[in-house]
Design a protein around this motif. Structure first.
Motif, PDB file in Angstrom:
ATOM      1  N   PHE A 108       0.815  -1.211   0.000  1.00  0.00           N
ATOM      2  CA  PHE A 108       0.000   0.000   0.000  1.00  0.00           C
ATOM      3  C   PHE A 108       0.849   1.263   0.000  1.00  0.00           C
ATOM      4  N   LEU A 109       1.886   1.285   0.842  1.00  0.00           N
ATOM      5  CA  LEU A 109       2.615   2.524   1.081  1.00  0.00           C
ATOM      6  C   LEU A 109       4.109   2.440   0.800  1.00  0.00           C
ATOM      7  N   GLY A 110       4.600   1.267   0.450  1.00  0.00           N
ATOM      8  CA  GLY A 110       6.018   1.142   0.163  1.00  0.00           C
ATOM      9  C   GLY A 110       6.397   1.855  -1.117  1.00  0.00           C
ATOM     10  N   PRO A 111       7.686   1.904  -1.447  1.00  0.00           N
ATOM     11  CA  PRO A 111       8.132   2.560  -2.682  1.00  0.00           C
ATOM     12  C   PRO A 111       7.376   2.052  -3.896  1.00  0.00           C
ATOM     13  N   SER A 112       6.998   2.965  -4.774  1.00  0.00           N
ATOM     14  CA  SER A 112       6.175   2.628  -5.935  1.00  0.00           C
ATOM     15  C   SER A 112       6.777   3.251  -7.185  1.00  0.00           C
ATOM     16  N   ASN A 113       6.032   3.153  -8.276  1.00  0.00           N
ATOM     17  CA  ASN A 113       6.481   3.778  -9.516  1.00  0.00           C
ATOM     18  C   ASN A 113       6.297   5.284  -9.512  1.00  0.00           C
ATOM     19  N   ALA A 114       5.516   5.801  -8.560  1.00  0.00           N
ATOM     20  CA  ALA A 114       5.249   7.238  -8.494  1.00  0.00           C
ATOM     21  C   ALA A 114       6.423   7.971  -7.829  1.00  0.00           C
ATOM     22  N   ALA A 115       6.472   9.279  -8.048  1.00  0.00           N
ATOM     23  CA  ALA A 115       7.455  10.126  -7.370  1.00  0.00           C
ATOM     24  C   ALA A 115       6.910  10.454  -5.990  1.00  0.00           C
ATOM     25  N   SER A 116       7.171   9.566  -5.040  1.00  0.00           N
ATOM     26  CA  SER A 116       6.582   9.680  -3.707  1.00  0.00           C
ATOM     27  C   SER A 116       7.583  10.256  -2.714  1.00  0.00           C
ATOM     28  N   GLU A 117       7.051  10.959  -1.734  1.00  0.00           N
ATOM     29  CA  GLU A 117       7.845  11.451  -0.614  1.00  0.00           C
ATOM     30  C   GLU A 117       7.205  10.969   0.677  1.00  0.00           C
ATOM     31  N   TYR A 118       8.047  10.618   1.624  1.00  0.00           N
ATOM     32  CA  TYR A 118       7.593  10.153   2.932  1.00  0.00           C
ATOM     33  C   TYR A 118       8.008  11.210   3.951  1.00  0.00           C
ATOM     34  N   VAL A 119       7.030  11.977   4.385  1.00  0.00           N
ATOM     35  CA  VAL A 119       7.304  13.093   5.283  1.00  0.00           C
ATOM     36  C   VAL A 119       7.218  12.573   6.714  1.00  0.00           C
ATOM     37  N   HIS A 120       8.346  12.552   7.400  1.00  0.00           N
ATOM     38  CA  HIS A 120       8.429  12.030   8.763  1.00  0.00           C
ATOM     39  C   HIS A 120       8.414  13.198   9.743  1.00  0.00           C
ATOM     40  N   PHE A 121       7.514  13.142  10.699  1.00  0.00           N
ATOM     41  CA  PHE A 121       7.399  14.176  11.725  1.00  0.00           C
ATOM     42  C   PHE A 121       7.913  13.619  13.051  1.00  0.00           C
ATOM     43  N   TYR A 122       8.858  14.327  13.662  1.00  0.00           N
ATOM     44  CA  TYR A 122       9.489  13.871  14.890  1.00  0.00           C
ATOM     45  C   TYR A 122       9.221  14.847  16.033  1.00  0.00           C
ATOM     46  N   LEU A 123       8.951  14.281  17.199  1.00  0.00           N
ATOM     47  CA  LEU A 123       8.926  15.036  18.447  1.00  0.00           C
ATOM     48  C   LEU A 123      10.185  14.633  19.197  1.00  0.00           C
ATOM     49  N   GLY A 124      11.185  15.495  19.155  1.00  0.00           N
ATOM     50  CA  GLY A 124      12.493  15.094  19.647  1.00  0.00           C
ATOM     51  C   GLY A 124      13.035  13.985  18.747  1.00  0.00           C
ATOM     52  N   ALA A 125      13.377  12.845  19.360  1.00  0.00           N
ATOM     53  CA  ALA A 125      13.884  11.702  18.587  1.00  0.00           C
ATOM     54  C   ALA A 125      12.785  10.725  18.200  1.00  0.00           C
ATOM     55  N   ASP A 126      11.551  10.984  18.645  1.00  0.00           N
ATOM     56  CA  ASP A 126      10.454  10.034  18.436  1.00  0.00           C
ATOM     57  C   ASP A 126       9.671  10.352  17.167  1.00  0.00           C
ATOM     58  N   LEU A 127       9.486   9.330  16.327  1.00  0.00           N
ATOM     59  CA  LEU A 127       8.652   9.475  15.140  1.00  0.00           C
ATOM     60  C   LEU A 127       7.191   9.431  15.562  1.00  0.00           C
ATOM     61  N   VAL A 128       6.424  10.494  15.277  1.00  0.00           N
ATOM     62  CA  VAL A 128       5.029  10.558  15.715  1.00  0.00           C
ATOM     63  C   VAL A 128       4.037  10.522  14.565  1.00  0.00           C
ATOM     64  N   ALA A 129       4.494  10.793  13.328  1.00  0.00           N
ATOM     65  CA  ALA A 129       3.572  10.769  12.189  1.00  0.00           C
ATOM     66  C   ALA A 129       4.363  10.647  10.896  1.00  0.00           C
ATOM     67  N   VAL A 130       3.701  10.071   9.893  1.00  0.00           N
ATOM     68  CA  VAL A 130       4.257   9.994   8.540  1.00  0.00           C
ATOM     69  C   VAL A 130       3.152  10.358   7.554  1.00  0.00           C
ATOM     70  N   ALA A 131       3.443  11.276   6.646  1.00  0.00           N
ATOM     71  CA  ALA A 131       2.518  11.614   5.569  1.00  0.00           C
ATOM     72  C   ALA A 131       3.143  11.167   4.254  1.00  0.00           C
ATOM     73  N   VAL A 132       2.434  10.328   3.528  1.00  0.00           N
ATOM     74  CA  VAL A 132       2.902   9.867   2.225  1.00  0.00           C
ATOM     75  C   VAL A 132       2.259  10.744   1.157  1.00  0.00           C
ATOM     76  N   THR A 133       3.071  11.347   0.310  1.00  0.00           N
ATOM     77  CA  THR A 133       2.553  12.270  -0.692  1.00  0.00           C
ATOM     78  C   THR A 133       3.242  12.030  -2.024  1.00  0.00           C
ATOM     79  N   ASP A 134       2.481  12.137  -3.112  1.00  0.00           N
ATOM     80  CA  ASP A 134       3.034  12.006  -4.457  1.00  0.00           C
ATOM     81  C   ASP A 134       3.183  13.380  -5.080  1.00  0.00           C
ATOM     82  N   VAL A 135       4.279  13.575  -5.783  1.00  0.00           N
ATOM     83  CA  VAL A 135       4.548  14.855  -6.430  1.00  0.00           C
ATOM     84  C   VAL A 135       4.013  14.808  -7.859  1.00  0.00           C
TER      85      VAL A 135
END
Length: 234
Positions: A133-160
């Motif tokens: 569903f969300l792994g690398p694909s044929n699209a130009a995708s970016e995985y936006v990782h949001f961190y609170l300090g060192a902790d990953l709290v959210a990821v937004a997957v977006t295609d350009v």
């Protein structure tokens, strides 16, 4: 570049609808053997198609037209008071844009599905499901990782796209629900599109009578694809 008129389209058999338990759905998708160019993928997005994994699809239900493609014209967007509070609430997050999911992403996704979507068709989560569903694909995708300090709290997957960003999916740590991280992910992408001089954020399908999908009209103005025309709602 392949012209959109030359694309082979395939249709699924009728299957249970993901949004309404008393309905059947049908989907059309482009030839899975085809790798569309960035320009063609952008054109398909303007025509109401979405991406899931390496499949680019659109609902094609004969008796129901409730799934309506939506997009936000970012240069006209004005956040509401509540959205401004969400931006302020998350001002302490750090952001990294990666070309693939980080090693921490799947465990975050698993917590998200288990905590927020136990009643959905993505439960129970699995690594195989995540990758398809969300792994690398044929699209130009970016995985936006949001961190609170060192902790990953959210990821937004977006295609350009050539005219905007397509918001594919956002998942987050349920223990930080008070931060409205799903909302923040969309607001961040709107801001990012503006900074890149892109015109739109494509939000997927707005469904008026499905509570999980009505949130998209919280972002105004919004445009809905009705009878092959983008209609703007203020």
């Amino acid at each position: 570049m392949t012209d959109s008129k030359e694309i082979k389209l395939y249709a699924t058999h009728p299957h249970p609808c993901s949004y309404f338990g008393d309905r059947e759905a049908k989907t059309i998708f482009i030839d899975p053997e085809m790798t569309p160019s960035a320009a063609l993928y952008s054109e398909l997005s303007r025509r109401g198609f979405r991406r899931s994994g390496n499949h680019i699809y659109r609902p094609d239900c004969k008796r129901c037209k409730d799934c309506i493609a939506s997009r936000v014209p970012v240069n006209l967007f004005t956040p509401t008071r509540g959205q401004r509070r969400t931006i302020k609430r998350n001002a302490d997050l750090n952001t990294k844009i990666l070309s693939s999911p980080s090693d921490q992403s799947y465990s975050l996704y698993e917590r998200y599905i288990n905590g927020r979507h136990r009643d959905g068709d993505m439960f129970p989560p699995s690594k195989e499901q995540f990758d398809s569903f969300l792994g690398p694909s044929n699209a130009a995708s970016e995985y936006v990782h949001f961190y609170l300090g060192a902790d990953l709290v959210a990821v937004a997957v977006t295609d350009v796209l050539d005219d905007g960003l397509s918001a594919i999916y956002t998942f987050y740590d349920p223990q930080f629900s008070q931060r409205s991280l799903g909302v923040y992910g969309i607001l961040w992408q709107i801001s990012q599109a503006k900074s890149r001089n892109l015109s739109y954020i494509y939000l997927g399908y707005w469904i008026r009578d499905c509570q999980k999908m009505t949130y998209k009209t919280d972002y105004r103005p919004i445009e809905l694809l009705i009878n092959s025309r983008w209609v703007r709602l203020i």
